[in-house]
Design a protein around this motif. Structure first.
Motif, PDB file in Angstrom:
ATOM      1  N   SER A 229       0.825  -1.214   0.000  1.00  0.00           N
ATOM      2  CA  SER A 229       0.000   0.000   0.000  1.00  0.00           C
ATOM      3  C   SER A 229       0.856   1.260   0.000  1.00  0.00           C
ATOM      4  O   SER A 229       0.482   2.272  -0.600  1.00  0.00           O
ATOM      5  CB  SER A 229      -0.936  -0.014   1.211  1.00  0.00           C
ATOM      6  N   TRP A 230       2.021   1.228   0.685  1.00  0.00           N
ATOM      7  CA  TRP A 230       2.906   2.400   0.707  1.00  0.00           C
ATOM      8  C   TRP A 230       3.422   2.683  -0.708  1.00  0.00           C
ATOM      9  O   TRP A 230       3.361   3.818  -1.183  1.00  0.00           O
ATOM     10  CB  TRP A 230       4.065   2.166   1.670  1.00  0.00           C
ATOM     11  N   GLY A 231       3.903   1.644  -1.387  1.00  0.00           N
ATOM     12  CA  GLY A 231       4.376   1.826  -2.754  1.00  0.00           C
ATOM     13  C   GLY A 231       3.271   2.274  -3.685  1.00  0.00           C
ATOM     14  O   GLY A 231       3.491   3.082  -4.592  1.00  0.00           O
ATOM     15  N   GLY A 232       2.060   1.773  -3.463  1.00  0.00           N
ATOM     16  CA  GLY A 232       0.924   2.181  -4.292  1.00  0.00           C
ATOM     17  C   GLY A 232       0.583   3.644  -4.111  1.00  0.00           C
ATOM     18  O   GLY A 232       0.274   4.354  -5.072  1.00  0.00           O
ATOM     19  N   ASP A 233       0.649   4.133  -2.866  1.00  0.00           N
ATOM     20  CA  ASP A 233       0.357   5.540  -2.612  1.00  0.00           C
ATOM     21  C   ASP A 233       1.407   6.451  -3.252  1.00  0.00           C
ATOM     22  O   ASP A 233       1.084   7.516  -3.791  1.00  0.00           O
ATOM     23  CB  ASP A 233       0.300   5.797  -1.104  1.00  0.00           C
ATOM     24  N   LEU A 234       2.668   6.038  -3.216  1.00  0.00           N
ATOM     25  CA  LEU A 234       3.735   6.885  -3.739  1.00  0.00           C
ATOM     26  C   LEU A 234       3.681   7.039  -5.259  1.00  0.00           C
ATOM     27  O   LEU A 234       4.243   7.988  -5.806  1.00  0.00           O
ATOM     28  CB  LEU A 234       5.097   6.330  -3.338  1.00  0.00           C
TER      29      LEU A 234
END
Length: 618
Positions: A229-234
């Motif tokens: 999810s962190w990579g998706g948000d970035l």
């Protein structure tokens, strides 16, 4: 195949005996050589076309060979018919793998973990099966599989039947990683350390690291990524993240990430270097990833220090950060957590990092831009030690991690920092590009122009490219990342793969603000089945024909390509003929085309489509 020494006949005492031995020896050598040739023909998939002495056309000859799922599974083998017609066509059929192969990852197979040691969880690293144990079959999709939800909706949801894992849902639903809603999984953007959602978490991080807002931070590494999810948000912030997680009891973290359309690979920081060159990442992140950072003399932190660019950031949330307020929920004591935090700060300071910012649950350290004053104090015998020059810091394919700090060379210290994204796409670091034979700024510019024209040709032949039908793309044999650069405005991300047996140009790719990995295509890739929409192979079979068997490379391509996905194979026509034959046996349909340079007879295109098929329940 090993060659045995030729047996020489013993010299007889009389001339007659020696004379008789000569034709016998010649016949023996002829039969051995002929049988060896036959073996080579059949092992490489070649067949014979026989001619009648009085005929002018070839007769059709059909042989049926049994191709086992592996050499240990011959009882379960399926027949393969190889037929030559007057057009020199062959027919090959591969059997389906058993149903429990639907999430098969050959080099990180839990069924083989017991063969390897538990030291530092090294059994979770890559351990590829030897040739006799390779599966020679088509990995089936799960029952009920259907084409993935398209980007950008896929960032928030995916079909349950495509990744039918209930364990992670039942164990992590309270942390809002994901939840099952009818026929699909939803991803609310939660995580262990961001209960208010990944957006709020990343906003706080961007306040601490302003470079996340202005294009200074472009490439990131997320260790222990969960469902990414962190990579998706970035992605919406213009930052490309390589999300990393092992094949573990969370079932399919990396598969969930890729199903969502977020870059990810299988991997673990254990005993081997990550397949990433030194000085590549602008940021590395760990959100309660449970990696024991200070153990083994800070070895795992030394690997983070190696892959970070000068001036790059390491972000940590979770134990021992904010221990003063969090220690109650960590089943520990405040004294133990304070000791851990002090040890962490001391270890990082010894590697020349500085504590850049800290707020709430997030702490940020920065690697120095130059750091000469600090690095020069380190030697091969200090603690921590400075790495000597015996191992290339960019070497990363099956290279053991080293318990030392990678100091930038004097030349790289003088190297200008790359510009902010998107201007960075055209950046050339001379020290990196000079590692490529004939590499230069002008060569890279020429390469970019070539791939811009090629991408235009590809889109004319494959209209799905450039639309929301194609999201996850792999360039299987890149040099400068030019194909990825040509697609930068499309709704795709590209995993750039640089051969571990060729010039290591992966650093050039990262310098441009793109992502990728080293790999050897004689082995399986570090991903789950059905994770890429498009595979692009430029000259791959020409480059690797002396090392890798085409059949296994193509079966691996079939494993990682999504049903309804495509492969663009650009190569010498000599190899494309064989590729087309094997592709047909994998249930692909292929069409042959000219490249953008129609007059180039030494290079053609094969555009293949993988069909969606259901496993044979029988």
């Amino acid at each position: 195949m090993k060659y045995s020494k030729e047996a020489k006949p013993e010299r007889a005492g009389g001339g007659g005996a020696g004379a008789r031995a000569v034709p016998v020896a010649l016949m023996f050598l002829f039969l051995c050589g002929f049988s060896f040739y036959l073996g080579g023909v059949y092992s490489t998939g070649r067949t014979f076309t026989f001619f009648d002495a009085d005929a002018t056309t070839a007769t059709t000859t059909t042989r049926t060979l049994r191709i086992p799922l592996s050499t240990k599974q011959q009882e379960e083998s399926a027949a393969v018919a190889i037929a030559n017609s007057s057009e020199d066509e062959e027919e090959v059929e591969f059997p389906e793998c058993p149903a429990d192969y639907q999430d098969y990852t050959p080099c990180t197979d839990p069924k083989r973990w017991r063969r390897y040691g538990n030291y530092r969880l090294s059994f979770m690293e890559r351990h590829c099966p030897p040739p006799p144990e390779r599966a020679v079959c088509l990995v089936p999709p799960p029952a009920g599989y259907k084409p993935p939800i398209r980007w950008p909706k896929s960032k928030d949801q995916c079909w349950y039947r495509n990744v039918p894992y209930d364990w992670i849902n039942s164990q992590k639903s309270n942390q809002h990683w994901l939840r099952k809603e009818g026929d699909r999984f939803a991803f609310p953007g939660g995580g262990t350390m961001f209960p208010n959602g990944v957006g709020a978490y990343a906003d706080l991080m961007a306040d601490l690291v302003p470079g996340m807002k202005d294009g200074t931070v472009r490439t990131a590494l997320d260790t222990g990524c969960g469902v990414a999810s962190w990579g998706g948000d970035l992605l919406a912030r213009g930052i490309l993240t390589v999300s990393l997680a092992p094949r573990d009891n969370h079932e399919a973290q990396v598969q969930f990430a890729l199903e969502r359309g977020i870059p990810a690979i299988l991997g673990i920081i254990s005993t081997q270097r990550l397949p990433i060159p030194a000085g590549s990442m602008d940021m590395a992140h760990c959100s309660r990833c449970l990696i024991p950072w200070t153990e083994f003399g800070g070895l795992y932190l030394m690997e983070i220090q190696r892959v970070l660019r000068p001036g790059g950031f390491w972000v940590l949330s979770g134990p021992p950060i904010n221990y003063e307020n969090r220690w109650h929920g960590w089943n520990t004591t405040v004294e133990a957590q304070k000791s851990d935090f002090d040890r962490l700060k001391k270890t990082l300071a010894g590697m020349c990092f500085r504590l850049y910012a800290k707020k709430g649950d997030i702490a940020v350290w920065q690697k120095p831009l130059d750091g000469a004053a600090c690095y020069d104090k380190l030697t091969p015998v200090t603690s921590p030690a400075k790495c000597d020059d015996s191992v290339d810091p960019d070497a990363a394919w099956y290279v053991p991690m080293r318990s030392c700090v990678t100091a930038p060379s004097a030349k790289s210290r003088k190297q200008q920092q790359p510009p902010k994204w998107p201007q960075r796409l055209g950046y050339v670091a001379q020290e990196r590009v000079s590692a490529v034979p004939g590499g230069s700024a002008s060569a890279m510019k020429h390469d970019d122009a070539k791939w811009k024209a090629a991408a235009k040709r590809y889109k004319a032949l494959l209209p799905a490219l450039g639309s929301d039908k194609v999201r996850n793309v792999m360039d299987m044999n890149t040099v400068y990342g030019g194909f990825a650069a040509s697609l930068v405005k499309d709704p795709v991300w590209v995993m750039n793969v640089v051969s571990s047996y060729g010039p290591n140009s992966l650093g050039v790719v990262y310098d441009r603000g793109l992502i990728g990995t080293n790999h050897d295509w004689c082995e399986a890739f570090s991903t789950y089945p059905r994770t890429y929409d498009l595979l692009h192979a430029d000259g791959l079979f020409t480059a690797e024909s002396h090392r890798c068997e085409m059949k296994f490379v193509l079966l691996e391509m079939d494993r990682i390509l999504r049903p309804t996905g495509h492969a663009i194979i650009r190569d010498n026509p000599y190899f494309l003929d064989s590729v087309a034959t094997i592709a047909k046996g994998m249930r692909w349909t292929c069409d042959r085309h000219d490249t953008e340079n129609k007059d180039n007879e030494k290079e053609k295109l094969l555009i293949c489509h993988k069909k969606l098929w259901s496993a044979n329940k029988a």
